[in-house]
Design an enzyme around this catalytic site. Structure first.
Site, PDB file in Angstrom:
ATOM      1  N   ASP A  44       7.062  20.695 -27.255  1.00  0.00           N
ATOM      2  CA  ASP A  44       7.061  19.419 -26.534  1.00  0.00           C
ATOM      3  C   ASP A  44       8.110  19.561 -25.445  1.00  0.00           C
ATOM      4  OD1 ASP A  44       7.055  16.596 -25.801  1.00  0.00           O
ATOM      5  OD2 ASP A  44       6.167  16.208 -27.754  1.00  0.00           O
TER       6      ASP A  44
ATOM      7  N   GLU B  30      11.258  13.346  -0.512  1.00  0.00           N
ATOM      8  CA  GLU B  30      10.188  12.652  -1.238  1.00  0.00           C
ATOM      9  C   GLU B  30       8.813  13.178  -0.817  1.00  0.00           C
ATOM     10  OE1 GLU B  30      10.121  10.503  -3.663  1.00  0.00           O
ATOM     11  OE2 GLU B  30       8.019   9.864  -3.550  1.00  0.00           O
TER      12      GLU B  30
ATOM     13  N   LYS C 209       2.297  29.762   2.751  1.00  0.00           N
ATOM     14  CA  LYS C 209       1.499  29.339   1.593  1.00  0.00           C
ATOM     15  C   LYS C 209       0.007  29.327   1.939  1.00  0.00           C
ATOM     16  CE  LYS C 209       4.566  26.619  -1.347  1.00  0.00           C
ATOM     17  NZ  LYS C 209       4.447  27.491  -2.525  1.00  0.00           N
TER      18      LYS C 209
ATOM     19  N   SER D  40      13.072   5.822 -14.025  1.00  0.00           N
ATOM     20  CA  SER D  40      12.001   6.598 -14.633  1.00  0.00           C
ATOM     21  C   SER D  40      11.954   8.015 -14.053  1.00  0.00           C
ATOM     22  CB  SER D  40      10.677   5.873 -14.392  1.00  0.00           C
ATOM     23  OG  SER D  40       9.592   6.723 -14.602  1.00  0.00           O
ATOM     24  N   SER D  41      12.023   8.106 -12.717  1.00  0.00           N
ATOM     25  CA  SER D  41      11.906   9.423 -12.087  1.00  0.00           C
ATOM     26  C   SER D  41      13.084  10.311 -12.447  1.00  0.00           C
ATOM     27  CB  SER D  41      11.835   9.271 -10.567  1.00  0.00           C
ATOM     28  OG  SER D  41      10.755   8.456 -10.220  1.00  0.00           O
TER      29      SER D  41
ATOM     30  N   HIS E 242       0.847  -1.200   0.000  1.00  0.00           N
ATOM     31  CA  HIS E 242       0.000   0.000   0.000  1.00  0.00           C
ATOM     32  C   HIS E 242       0.884   1.252   0.000  1.00  0.00           C
ATOM     33  CE1 HIS E 242      -3.049   2.932   0.947  1.00  0.00           C
ATOM     34  NE2 HIS E 242      -2.409   3.270   2.061  1.00  0.00           N
TER      35      HIS E 242
ATOM     36  N   TYR F 222       8.086  16.153  -0.081  1.00  0.00           N
ATOM     37  CA  TYR F 222       7.835  17.392  -0.819  1.00  0.00           C
ATOM     38  C   TYR F 222       7.702  17.136  -2.307  1.00  0.00           C
ATOM     39  CZ  TYR F 222       8.815  19.038   3.761  1.00  0.00           C
ATOM     40  OH  TYR F 222       8.737  19.197   5.111  1.00  0.00           O
TER      41      TYR F 222
ATOM     42  N   TRP G  94       7.404  -0.086   3.385  1.00  0.00           N
ATOM     43  CA  TRP G  94       7.824   0.733   2.226  1.00  0.00           C
ATOM     44  C   TRP G  94       9.182   1.368   2.512  1.00  0.00           C
ATOM     45  CZ3 TRP G  94       8.723   5.935   0.792  1.00  0.00           C
ATOM     46  CH2 TRP G  94       8.684   6.850   1.840  1.00  0.00           C
TER      47      TRP G  94
ATOM     48  N   HIS H 286      14.334  13.635  11.609  1.00  0.00           N
ATOM     49  CA  HIS H 286      13.151  13.678  12.484  1.00  0.00           C
ATOM     50  C   HIS H 286      12.315  12.412  12.346  1.00  0.00           C
ATOM     51  CE1 HIS H 286      10.758  15.925   9.134  1.00  0.00           C
ATOM     52  NE2 HIS H 286      10.543  14.655   9.066  1.00  0.00           N
ATOM     53  N   HIS H 287      12.654  11.573  11.377  1.00  0.00           N
ATOM     54  CA  HIS H 287      12.016  10.254  11.314  1.00  0.00           C
ATOM     55  C   HIS H 287      12.692   9.286  12.281  1.00  0.00           C
ATOM     56  CE1 HIS H 287       9.659  11.098   7.620  1.00  0.00           C
ATOM     57  NE2 HIS H 287      10.628  11.958   7.403  1.00  0.00           N
TER      58      HIS H 287
ATOM     59  N   HIS I  51      12.617  12.137   3.148  1.00  0.00           N
ATOM     60  CA  HIS I  51      11.925  13.372   3.481  1.00  0.00           C
ATOM     61  C   HIS I  51      11.715  14.302   2.291  1.00  0.00           C
ATOM     62  CE1 HIS I  51       9.492  15.449   6.221  1.00  0.00           C
ATOM     63  NE2 HIS I  51       9.861  16.505   5.569  1.00  0.00           N
TER      64      HIS I  51
ATOM     65  N   THR J 207       5.510  26.881   4.870  1.00  0.00           N
ATOM     66  CA  THR J 207       4.248  26.186   4.613  1.00  0.00           C
ATOM     67  C   THR J 207       3.077  27.021   5.102  1.00  0.00           C
ATOM     68  OG1 THR J 207       5.537  24.220   5.150  1.00  0.00           O
ATOM     69  CG2 THR J 207       3.222  23.909   4.698  1.00  0.00           C
TER      70      THR J 207
ATOM     71  N   SER K 165      -2.517  26.315  -6.622  1.00  0.00           N
ATOM     72  CA  SER K 165      -2.190  27.717  -6.865  1.00  0.00           C
ATOM     73  C   SER K 165      -2.622  28.185  -8.247  1.00  0.00           C
ATOM     74  CB  SER K 165      -0.682  27.944  -6.696  1.00  0.00           C
ATOM     75  OG  SER K 165      -0.278  27.563  -5.398  1.00  0.00           O
TER      76      SER K 165
ATOM     77  N   ARG L 291       1.771   1.150  15.016  1.00  0.00           N
ATOM     78  CA  ARG L 291       1.531   0.923  13.581  1.00  0.00           C
ATOM     79  C   ARG L 291       1.972  -0.487  13.182  1.00  0.00           C
ATOM     80  NH1 ARG L 291       4.919   5.299  10.370  1.00  0.00           N
ATOM     81  NH2 ARG L 291       3.856   4.464   8.574  1.00  0.00           N
TER      82      ARG L 291
END
Lengths: 430, 626
Positions: free
Chosen positions: B109, B260, B336, B174-175, B80, B262, B144, B307-308, B258, B333, B273, B455
């Site tokens: 293009d 990731e 925004k 790919s990314s 998931h 964002y 994950w 912080h993880h 992290h 943040t 926006s 979890r």
């Protein structure tokens, strides 16, 4: 006005939410709540949380109320309105850059202060406890007291306890939500965590969890914590430090001989010293103590379902003989993993130490009640009882769910009658 | 000196590319069609990931659930997370990058159209590679995040984690290819006059994201290569018996992990926006501040990874530093959020489905942001980390933030993509059910977490005070599924028979709305001249991008690129061919445990295949001589 009503509903919802959180803090309906002030550690941490909740609620109510106001005030009615092409406003930008910055200062200062306070070195006279993580159970050692036990932790109230956390395999995390935050068990590293349970908290049984995903039975890696009076702790510790008394003899202060072990006494001594060399001084023998079963609160009594299809001949249990069980235990594969101080054949440290297994209230790391039926089923087919369990299937005719093999007597399998004997032996290990 | 080497003769046989039929899709290099492919594929994976989530919630509806086995549960929560991050949200963002960036900057293009197709095919095949095992109950089961040493061969000896280690590397290709493609496109191919501070805000946020991808993915690639070498070749990067420090993995993973976050949220911020100004009939408030705050979020995002890891015992100094850097992110943040509200202030708000999702993002992301600040503080986080409180937090960010933003973008840009409107009545159902379901699913998790539910646990005891919260979450999942069903039906029906849309149905300000809906293959008949940030508002009617044609809803015929003399890239099957070779090569690794000869044969075969494909690709000119 519709929007006033809606806004009020929104605010009252928020209040309700806050109330529910507070209710969670005090109510016994939430036995694993994190909002307690039962130790210096969780009181300090919870003070930071209170600030976070306070500012968080203000920001939440402020932002969402403003958003709702904008939505309701400026939504297009029956006709389109003209708008002004405003591109920005420097003063406003500075203002709302400053607002979160100022709030963060109010959060950051207690945060940093608490970090340094709670991660200082533990008091030197703290009770030392070594916590060793295993897939999927907990080993607890009290090195100064010569005690090795599993899955059940006794803590004296009012005394700082310093946990030294290690793991023999993957990462785990040591967590007793009622007493404080968690700390990970990292391979090839020792982590520390200390706190002092308040002297005035109740004598209670609490839940502990593994909080770092560690494989198949991560969910089943639980433990129990008993907060007891210092005197009770002393009685418990003195009892646990002695080898198991077997067969159950009259109260003879038979300390070094580990009563009932009739094999060479020479080998008994090291077996006993394995866990309790310093226990030799024969102090006036204290009455043994362990948390009374009748007083267990319901939240520490496991409700795990039994696997479908696993049964045990319960009439065999009544016929179990502890003496036969000890003999059988001592020559079966049990001794490949387990230690029982007082049984010189059983010295392995792979699995949980069973010296005083009958004083524990759960088996399989808090997964099942420690009674004859569950013990018997566990011995018969542990991997079926607990996914991934490293204890093998032992019952004759039982299928190992991992290896897909069926246990036979030739492979060392045990019949229900034999298992009943071993259960009788284990239940005598008080 | 004047030796002039003649250019290789271009073949002049290329004709106008067909634009229907399977072959046209397999060979397309048109950024718009690739965007559509991304969109459809990502939605399929979104549904798969959602069904995985539903099974998880079905298991947890009541204490000691018996729907799933422990191992199946572990596979499902691993997949998931992996599916939603890598196969649903990132590619949904990629769908918009592809479709929109060239249109927003006035380009024909992307810079490398065939590389773009290659990115898509690698994504599709890599996604299949990592997803198929779940149907055979051999899916990755290490989470994950794949923490070592659990993910090493010693503790995960089965094939399960092999799929994960290889699959993520494939998807990384790919990314990365896409990131370099879009960076080049945005830097080099903006229309005359579109200097950076006139760039549409979505393109700006996408620009930031491409740098995050380009800088973060190499880090996880290193982590994965180490793990792959450990698993397949017996190296000792994470081998605990050889004294490895498992925190190596965690640091590498979160230095990627992290940013990731964002990568997942900034495209949604960009879309919102665009949506809020249009439906407020006001320009974006504080455009430069929005740009800077996006850059700042991306920049700070690289300084907060630990912080993880507040529970791993880094010591008070590291805990304090990472706590403070994390809190800092709340500032840009928050800015925004305020700017979005100021955009709507005194506006003429039109609440269609797109706007509803957009405004809901502002409200829901705020909740995720507040709980985020809560666990930026280690004393609080030590209780919260690895509990359902964290699950609640990041679902408010990723569902309430990313997905709501992407849905807002989908309803907003659907007329541009398809030439048709999405149904507002179905959209209304879609929005309200999703909004309700999302809150019903994730809000109770704040409580189950703070009240002591860890979890990644497949069962929990009765009598722990968790029954109600878990049941509510499961009911919420059902509502969410119903909402998603309305969304999918809407998409399907509107694609077939939605109401026709004009070139600028919303009265939007940016130049992608100056060309017909759907846009012609070559996008713009003439290069647009950009003189303002919102040309369609500032210069009403003056932006002439189609002097020779008008939108076909007026009944007039559009001229093709060929008639206009615009050179277009030729379709090519080679990106697909090359991608297949790459997948075959990686698949060979799977057999190293069982049959080394076969494994080596497959890997060499795959390598030869993709090198041959690439060789052909490089020798084939992109477009005909002109």
């Amino acid at each position: 006005m519709a929007f006033m009503f809606r806004r009020r509903a929104w605010m009252s919802t928020t209040l309700l939410v806050a109330l529910a959180v507070l209710a969670g803090a005090c109510s016994t309906d939430y036995p694993n709540s994190t909002f307690n002030h039962t130790t210096d550690f969780n009181a300090a941490n919870d003070a930071v949380w209170d600030r976070l909740l306070f500012w968080g609620t203000i920001v939440f109510v402020g932002v969402e109320a403003a958003l709702l106001y904008v939505i309701l005030r400026f939504r297009r009615g029956s006709a389109a309105r003209e708008t002004k092409p405003v591109h920005g406003d420097t003063k406003l930008e500075i203002l709302w850059t400053a607002i979160p910055a100022v709030i963060l200062v109010f959060i950051a200062i207690p945060t940093v202060r608490t970090i340094f306070m709670t991660q200082a070195k533990a008091a030197p006279d703290a009770l030392q406890v070594e916590v060793v993580g295993h897939q999927w159970w907990w080993e607890f050692r009290y090195p100064e007291l010569g005690i090795t036990t599993a899955n059940e932790l006794y803590l004296p109230k009012g005394r700082t306890v310093n946990f030294a956390l290690t793991t023999v395999d993957v990462l785990h995390s040591f967590w007793i939500p009622q007493l404080g935050g968690k700390r990970d068990l990292i391979t090839n590293k020792t982590n520390y965590l200390w706190f002092t349970p308040n002297a005035d908290i109740a004598t209670d049984a609490l839940n502990g969890f593994c909080a770092e995903y560690c494989g198949s039975s991560h969910a089943n890696m639980k433990f129990r914590v008993y907060t007891v009076e210092p005197a009770e702790f002393e009685r418990w510790a003195a009892h646990q430090a002695r080898p198991a008394v077997f067969p159950v003899a009259p109260a003879v202060p038979a300390v070094p001989s580990g009563a009932g072990v009739t094999l060479q006494t020479a080998s008994t001594a090291p077996a006993a010293s394995d866990s309790s060399a310093p226990a030799a001084p024969v102090a006036p023998q204290l009455e043994p103590y362990w948390f009374p079963k009748e007083q267990l609160p319901s939240h520490v009594i496991p409700t795990t379902k039994l696997p479908v299809g696993l049964t045990f001949d319960e009439s065999a249990l009544a016929a179990g003989d502890p003496e036969r069980g000890r003999e059988l235990y001592s020559r079966s594969s049990c001794i490949g993993c387990h230690a029982i101080a007082g049984n010189p054949m059983s010295m392995s440290k792979v699995g949980p130490n069973l010296t005083h297994v009958a004083t524990r209230h759960t088996i399989a790391s808090g997964l099942y009640q420690n009674d004859a039926k569950h013990l018997a089923l566990w011995i018969k087919n542990a991997p079926a009882m607990k996914p991934g369990s490293l204890m093998p299937t032992l019952g004759v005719g039982e299928k190992d769910p991992v290896r897909k093999t069926v246990m036979s007597a030739a492979m060392g399998g045990l019949t229900d009658a034999q298992i009943a004997d071993i259960v009788a032996y284990l239940q005598a290990l008080k | 000196m004047a030796t002039i080497v003649a250019a290789p003769p271009y073949s002049s046989t290329a004709t106008e590319s067909a634009n229907t039929g399977l072959m046209s899709w397999l060979t397309t290099v048109d950024h718009k069609r690739i965007g559509v492919l991304y969109l459809i594929t990502a939605l399929v994976f979104f549904v798969i990931g959602g069904l995985e989530a539903f099974l998880i919630r079905a298991q947890l509806a009541v204490p000691n659930g018996t729907v799933l086995s422990a191992d199946m549960y572990n596979q499902l929560f691993t997949m998931h997370g992996t599916t939603m991050v890598f196969l649903a949200i990132m590619p949904l963002s990629a769908a918009f990058f592809n479709f929109l960036i060239p249109l927003q900057i006035g380009a024909r293009d992307v810079a490398f159209p065939r590389l773009n197709a290659f990115s898509y095919w690698i994504y599709l095949l890599g996604g299949i590679f990592i997803t198929v095992p779940i149907f055979f109950a051999v899916a990755p089961d290490g989470g994950w995040f794949g923490y070592a040493p659990l993910s090493t061969k010693q503790f995960s000896p089965q094939i399960n984690m092999d799929f994960w280690v290889l699959g993520l590397q494939i998807l990384g290709i790919s990314s990365l290819a896409a990131a370099f493609n879009f960076i080049t496109t945005i830097i080099n191919m903006r229309a005359p006059g579109m200097h950076l501070m006139r760039m549409p805000i979505f393109t700006w946020m996408s620009f930031v994201v491409q740098f995050l991808v380009a800088l973060a993915f190499p880090v996880i690639t290193i982590a994965l290569v180490f793990l792959q070498f450990d698993r397949f070749f017996g190296t000792n990067f994470y081998a605990i018996g050889a004294g490895a420090d498992p925190l190596l993995w965690q640091h590498l993973f979160w230095v990627f992990g992290h940013p990731e976050v964002y990568i997942l949220i900034l495209p949604a911020f960009g879309l919102v926006s665009e949506v809020l100004p249009t439906f407020s009939k006001k320009p974006l408030f504080g455009y430069p501040v929005m740009v800077y705050s996006g850059i700042l979020i991306g920049f700070l995002g690289f300084g907060v990874w630990a912080h993880h890891m507040f529970a791993v015992g880094m010591g008070p100094i590291a805990d304090a530093v990472f706590s403070l850097t994390t809190m800092l992110i709340a500032i840009p943040t928050g800015v925004k959020i305020f700017n979005w509200m100021a955009t709507m202030w005194d506006g003429d708000l039109r609440f269609n489905t797109s706007m509803k999702f957009g405004v809901a993002l502002v409200g829901m992301f705020t909740i995720g942001g507040i709980s985020g600040v809560m666990h930026s503080s280690p004393p609080a986080d030590l209780q919260q980390t690895d509990t359902y409180f964290i699950v609640a937090h990041f679902h408010y960010v990723l569902f309430g933030g990313s997905m709501f933003g992407l849905f807002a973008g989908l309803y907003y840009y659907f007329p541009k993509i398809s030439g048709r409107f999405m149904s507002e009545s179905l959209g209304n159902w879609h929005f309200w059910l999703t909004f309700l379901g999302m809150n019903l699913t994730f809000f109770p998790m704040h409580f189950s977490g703070l009240l002591g539910m860890p979890r990644r646990t497949y069962q929990y005891d009765a009598g722990q005070g968790l029954e109600l919260f878990n049941l509510l979450s499961t009911i919420g999942t059902l509502v969410l599924m119903l909402g998603t069903l309305f969304g999918l039906i809407n998409l399907w029906k509107s694609w077939k028979s939605g109401e026709r849309a004009s070139s600028n149905p919303w009265g939007a300000p940016t130049i992608e709305w100056a060309i017909p809906s759907p846009p012609p293959e070559h996008n713009f008949d003439t290069l647009p001249q950009i003189t303002s940030r919102y040309p369609l508002w500032d210069l009403k009617g003056a932006v002439v991008t189609h002097p020779t044609t008008v939108a076909d809803e007026a009944g007039r015929v559009q001229k093709t690129a060929k008639q206009l003399g615009i050179p277009m890239p030729n379709p090519s099957i080679l990106p697909l061919v090359t991608a297949v070779g790459v997948i075959v090569m990686f698949s060979g690794m799977l057999f190293t445990g069982s049959n080394m000869k076969l494994a080596v044969a497959i890997m060499i075969g795959g390598a030869v295949w993709w090198i041959a494909g690439l060789y052909n690709w490089l020798l084939t000119p992109l477009e005909d001589a002109h």
